[in-house]
Design a protein around this motif. Structure first.
Motif, PDB file in Angstrom:
ATOM      1  N   LYS A 132       0.820  -1.211   0.000  1.00 29.81           N
ATOM      2  CA  LYS A 132       0.000   0.000   0.000  1.00 29.81           C
ATOM      3  C   LYS A 132       0.853   1.259   0.000  1.00 29.81           C
ATOM      4  N   TYR A 133       1.863   1.290   0.870  1.00 30.32           N
ATOM      5  CA  TYR A 133       2.729   2.470   0.936  1.00 30.32           C
ATOM      6  C   TYR A 133       3.559   2.602  -0.336  1.00 30.32           C
ATOM      7  N   ALA A 134       4.026   1.476  -0.864  1.00 29.85           N
ATOM      8  CA  ALA A 134       4.798   1.511  -2.106  1.00 29.85           C
ATOM      9  C   ALA A 134       3.952   2.064  -3.249  1.00 29.85           C
ATOM     10  N   ARG A 135       2.674   1.696  -3.286  1.00 30.41           N
ATOM     11  CA  ARG A 135       1.785   2.209  -4.331  1.00 30.41           C
ATOM     12  C   ARG A 135       1.568   3.710  -4.166  1.00 30.41           C
ATOM     13  N   GLN A 136       1.407   4.181  -2.930  1.00 29.64           N
ATOM     14  CA  GLN A 136       1.262   5.617  -2.688  1.00 29.64           C
ATOM     15  C   GLN A 136       2.487   6.381  -3.187  1.00 29.64           C
ATOM     16  N   LEU A 137       3.671   5.835  -2.914  1.00 30.45           N
ATOM     17  CA  LEU A 137       4.898   6.483  -3.383  1.00 30.45           C
ATOM     18  C   LEU A 137       4.997   6.453  -4.902  1.00 30.45           C
ATOM     19  N   ALA A 138       4.556   5.360  -5.517  1.00 32.84           N
ATOM     20  CA  ALA A 138       4.601   5.256  -6.977  1.00 32.84           C
ATOM     21  C   ALA A 138       3.690   6.290  -7.628  1.00 32.84           C
ATOM     22  N   VAL A 139       2.491   6.480  -7.069  1.00 31.89           N
ATOM     23  CA  VAL A 139       1.578   7.501  -7.585  1.00 31.89           C
ATOM     24  C   VAL A 139       2.194   8.889  -7.400  1.00 31.89           C
ATOM     25  N   ARG A 140       2.790   9.116  -6.238  1.00 34.39           N
ATOM     26  CA  ARG A 140       3.414  10.407  -5.967  1.00 34.39           C
ATOM     27  C   ARG A 140       4.571  10.672  -6.919  1.00 34.39           C
ATOM     28  N   LEU A 141       5.331   9.629  -7.224  1.00 35.73           N
ATOM     29  CA  LEU A 141       6.458   9.761  -8.154  1.00 35.73           C
ATOM     30  C   LEU A 141       5.972  10.145  -9.545  1.00 35.73           C
TER      31      LEU A 141
END
Length: 388
Positions: free
Chosen positions: A294-303
């Motif tokens: 979940k956190y990795a996906r949030q960072l990917a969207v932010r990136l």
């Protein structure tokens, strides 16, 4: 009506392509010069509004309620300017194109240009070129200035309010490593003093089965050998069914061929707003390796959002120019109001798309790029209509 000074055609033949090159160059300079003042006004206006609503009121509350020194509040406000400037630039681009092209329509200059064979698409080119330049400026701010300024602002606030941010995570360092989507190792340290991982447990898996347990008093990352030095520990080798110990070995010092990812995880304390694109990508890879989906996906969207956001400058330039070229008479105040409506619509769509992306409803790419792609399509359609 403001007139474009005619070129000296004494030595030019109107059938010569050079004549049109000269005329078009004059047109570009004329429109770019007209765009600059509204653009600078828009930067000042939107920067002031966003800085006041987004930071000034909160800082004043911190001064009155928590005793934040006024001098520190002023410094923090100054450090916040780059981040709000990056937000103001695309807004100003939209306002400038709306105001200038609408003014050309009101003064019948658009009609005059069209009667000379200049298309609406050609008239929009100077605005798009300025939008492209502002895109590069926005990207440079977001990549090289904003992260460092936000980090310094956060440190100033923390120190002033006696809430100093730790330089590293000092306990419960947990890291999982995967091979071919299968869990291969679990790294857990109870404490970390900035140098040594203490009370360390490492679980090793083979084809999903627990095969080894390492328990050590301390571990230190060896940058020369790119391995972990384990101190004073015990290694337990397990049977195939992970029910019995096959061997028990104690050691004073041994090495573990594991990446430095647990150390990076423990020493990274910045938020995504305080990281550049490269730093965010590295941190995303690190978090992805831990299995925190979940956190990795949030960072990917932010990136992806960091990559897509600067292009909204070109989108706003396209939409603003296309609306202005519709030749509908609109006052400057209505142009400002329309700018606010478009900006509000963009950020609403952007927020919804990002939320759906983080929830897994939309793909990461679509969640970040949907507002930009939609803006290009809408702006292109409006420009096509204006060119008919």
């Amino acid at each position: 009506m403001t007139q474009i000074p005619p070129p000296d055609t004494g030595s030019w033949d109107i059938s010569d392509p050079g004549f049109y090159i000269l005329t078009w160059g004059t047109l570009d300079r004329y429109l770019l010069k007209a765009l600059w003042m509204p653009f600078l006004f828009g930067v000042s206006a939107f920067l002031g509004i966003s800085l006041t609503l987004g930071s000034l009121f909160d800082l004043l509350r911190q001064v009155s309620e928590k005793g934040l020194p006024l001098s520190v509040a002023v410094q923090v406000l100054g450090l916040k300017v780059p981040s709000f400037l990056a937000l103001a630039l695309p807004m100003a681009m939209l306002l400038a194109c709306l105001v200038v092209y609408n003014r050309l329509a009101r003064t019948n200059e658009i009609t005059a240009f069209r009667s000379l064979g200049v298309s609406a698409i050609r008239l929009a080119v100077p605005g798009l070129l300025l939008g492209l330049w502002v895109t590069f400026l926005t990207f440079a701010l977001g990549e090289f200035v904003v992260p460092a300024a936000n980090f310094q602002a956060g440190q100033l606030m923390d120190r002033a309010l006696h809430e100093v941010r730790p330089a590293f995570r000092d306990k419960n360092i947990f890291y999982r490593e995967f091979e071919r989507d299968s869990l291969s190792r679990v790294f857990y340290a109870r404490r970390f003093d900035g140098d040594l991982m203490q009370d360390l447990t490492v679980l090793s898996f083979t084809q999903g089965m627990l095969t080894q347990i390492l328990v050590t008093e301390a571990a230190h990352w060896n940058p020369a050998s790119q391995v972990w030095d384990l101190l004073d520990g015990t290694a337990y080798a397990l049977s195939a069914d992970a029910q019995t110990y096959q061997a028990i070995d104690t050691f004073e010092r041994t090495t573990l061929p594991l990446s430095r990812a647990p150390l990076d995880l423990a020493t990274e304390t910045r938020s995504a707003d305080e990281m550049s694109i490269v730093d965010t990508y590295d941190y995303w890879r690190l978090i992805k390796g831990t299995g925190e989906v979940k956190y990795a996906r949030q960072l990917a969207v932010r990136l992806q959002t960091k990559l897509s956001f600067p292009f909204i400058c070109v989108v706003f330039a396209l939409v603003g120019a296309a609306l202005g070229l519709q030749q509908r008479q609109r006052s400057s105040s209505k142009g400002f109001g329309l700018s606010l409506a478009i900006i509000f619509g963009y950020y609403t769509v952007s927020f919804i798309a990002r939320s759906l992306g983080e929830a897994g409803v939309l793909s990461i790419f679509i969640a970040a790029w949907l507002p930009t792609i939609a803006g290009f399509l809408i702006g292109g359609r409006l420009l096509y209509q204006a060119n008919r």
